[in-house]
Design an enzyme around this catalytic site. Sequence first.
Site, PDB file in Angstrom:
ATOM      1  N   GLN A   1       1.038 -10.046   5.719  1.00 13.11           N
ATOM      2  CA  GLN A   1      -0.951 -10.199   6.776  1.00 13.11           C
ATOM      3  C   GLN A   1      -1.017 -11.267   7.236  1.00 13.11           C
ATOM      4  OE1 GLN A   1      -3.380  -8.353   4.726  1.00 13.11           O
ATOM      5  NE2 GLN A   1      -4.520  -7.275   5.731  1.00 13.11           N
TER       6      GLN A   1
ATOM      7  N   ARG B   1       1.074  -0.810   0.030  1.00  9.06           N
ATOM      8  CA  ARG B   1      -0.145   0.421   0.124  1.00  9.06           C
ATOM      9  C   ARG B   1       0.848   1.392   0.308  1.00  9.06           C
ATOM     10  NH1 ARG B   1      -4.666  -2.112   4.723  1.00  9.06           N
ATOM     11  NH2 ARG B   1      -4.740  -3.853   3.225  1.00  9.06           N
TER      12      ARG B   1
END
Length: 657
Positions: free
Chosen positions: A398, A380
């Site tokens: 993640q 991101r």
Amino acid sequence: MITITLPDGAQKQFETPTVTPLQIAASIGPRLAKDAVGAMVNGELTDLSTPIPADARVGIVTAKPEDSNAVYLLRHSTAHVMAEAIMRLYPQAKLAYGPPVEDGFYYDIELATPIREEDFPRIEAEMANIVAENRAFTRYELSQAQAMAKLQQAGNPYKVDNAQRALAQDPDAAISFYATGEPGKNWEDLCRGPHLPSTGRIGAFKVTSVAGAYWHGDASQQQLQRVYGKAFFTKAQMDAHLTQMEEAKKRDHRLIGKQMGLFTISPLVGSGLILWMPKGGILRQELEDFMRQQLALRGYSAVYTPHIGNINLYKTSGHYPYYKDSQFPTIKMKERDSGDESEYLLKPMNCPHHIQIYSAQPRSYRDLPIRLAEFGTVYRFEQSGELNGMTRVRGFTQDDAHLFCTPEQVEAELRSTVEMVQVVFQTLGFSEYQCRVSLRDPASDKYAGDPALWDRAEATLRKIVREVGIASQEAVGEAAFYGPKLDFLVKDVIGRQWQLGTVQLDYVLPERFELEYIGTDNHPHRPVMIHRAPFGSMERFTGILIEHFAGSFPTWLAPVQARVLSISEKFVDYARQAAAELTAAGVRVELDAGDEKIGAKIRRAREEKIPYMLVVGGKEQETGAVAVRTRKDQDLGAMPSAEFISRITAEIRNRSL
RNA sequence: GCCGACGUAGCUCAAUGGCAGAGCAACGGUUUUGUAAACCGUAGGUUGCGAGUUCGACUCUCGCCGUCGGCUCCA
């Protein structure tokens, strides 16, 4: 006659038409009157001098650092003192807004010349004068018309705006001003109050930093200078605070990460991109192994998906339009044969990929729930000013999983994921945590999907939280665009709050990707998705762990679990043998065979925060022992090395804290 | 992205317009050590990068990169 009820239930009666908290305090005792800085009148914080016109419940607020009301008065008042000091030094400055905040205060001002750190001593010197003058904070009220006229005339648009906003909230509100001293003679400011009785009650203060801030937090508005400060009732409290700040600084994961060789960031690779060094790699591997074990216990399946995806995937999911600005630019390419243009995105989320795995084959209700787990790395493009060590990065992994289930299974799956988050927190020693129920803002149009489904999802989350019995708070407007979520907030050992894991309930993406399963009725049905990540991001979680443990990780996580320290060259062979036994038992051990004295070796091992130091010399060699010492400065004495091995391996196996 | 500060040896920091330095770490040697720093020596630098001002720039100016403190944002 006025009857005042004190916190202990005692009542006092006053014959006068009004009575002030100060008079009440004085009637109780001179000491209380001296310590009083404000009052709680019928549950509202007021000045010590505010007249009470009728029967009331009154508590006297005294200058105690643990009393949040007292501290509020202190910080708010110090903000005023700082504002006056700044106005003296910069008469052209326009004050905007100066509230107390957690452990300090700030004042936003508009001023063309930048205030710099080197200006702080001058500001502090002016403040010291104002405090030394011990002027009373004096409240007076004006009618709306008079107040607005006065503010207009002063030519400060921010204060006019503040007053208008106050009136918008309560049209009958009186507009109050506070003079630091005598109205008309001394400096004054539009302010709701309340304040300390006088500037002399400010024991210690400090201007700490200056930063840019937007008016009303809106990036399209005027940027103001925000000057931060700290205030305490006594110098001792200030010193204690400064000491604590220094301690916190020593825990900074960026510093410890460097010292311990856990991770690095290279501008050549790019900012916000973490390079895990070997010792950090061990940490991460241990965390991942722990998580894999938990996943296996709960029926998850491991999947792997690529780092990029066709942009159409994210257009379908709906991520792309929402997060266009916080993505790395797309990769554009021409197909060799057709000449068609394709666009790929570095994946900002794993869910669309996992969804494709779900929809790769027909699914029956008998298959559900399907739980797809992956340590999925996502990218991101965070704004440059947002990047911070490991905790705010542009590429992170993640511990992601997506659960696909029937509507009937949702509650059980949610309970199980929440329980898993709790296991994670417990294992890592986060004993204080709470859960934020992040709901949609009904006034906003950024949320996708049927409002009825949202209501259902939000009700389900509330129910789960209630059942599990976690401390929780609701936050309107914090939901993801596709569904409400539970965000877990933990407090670390020095009381800082961090957002870690998340559990999200999603009825929207199954709709968008037209996911189906065949139900008992032989008809297609839509599954429900749960997104969950107990760690959140491996990078962020590791950063927080570093600070939580200040680098002194529990043995199972410690990159080096034990170090053998030889007394002298004569015993190096034995030391090597002791280390080899530990290695064979699966312990991460190092040997310090250098020619320094034992004190130096111990010092170095302690600085590296190695859990166990094993000193070996002649005595140990004779008896096949190791002399065990911990980084906490416990001397466990000599023990057979087999005994130490069973002890440390048990500790590692149990993931003891 | 915006406001402000900062960037000197691997690390922590000196040098304020006039010869870039110290401690620790590293390396070599001496020492062979019993629970928080043995001793001696050696090496280590395009002062973040690039331009400009100046006889002369780590130092002053501008641009870029990066970091820090905030703001805004955060699937």
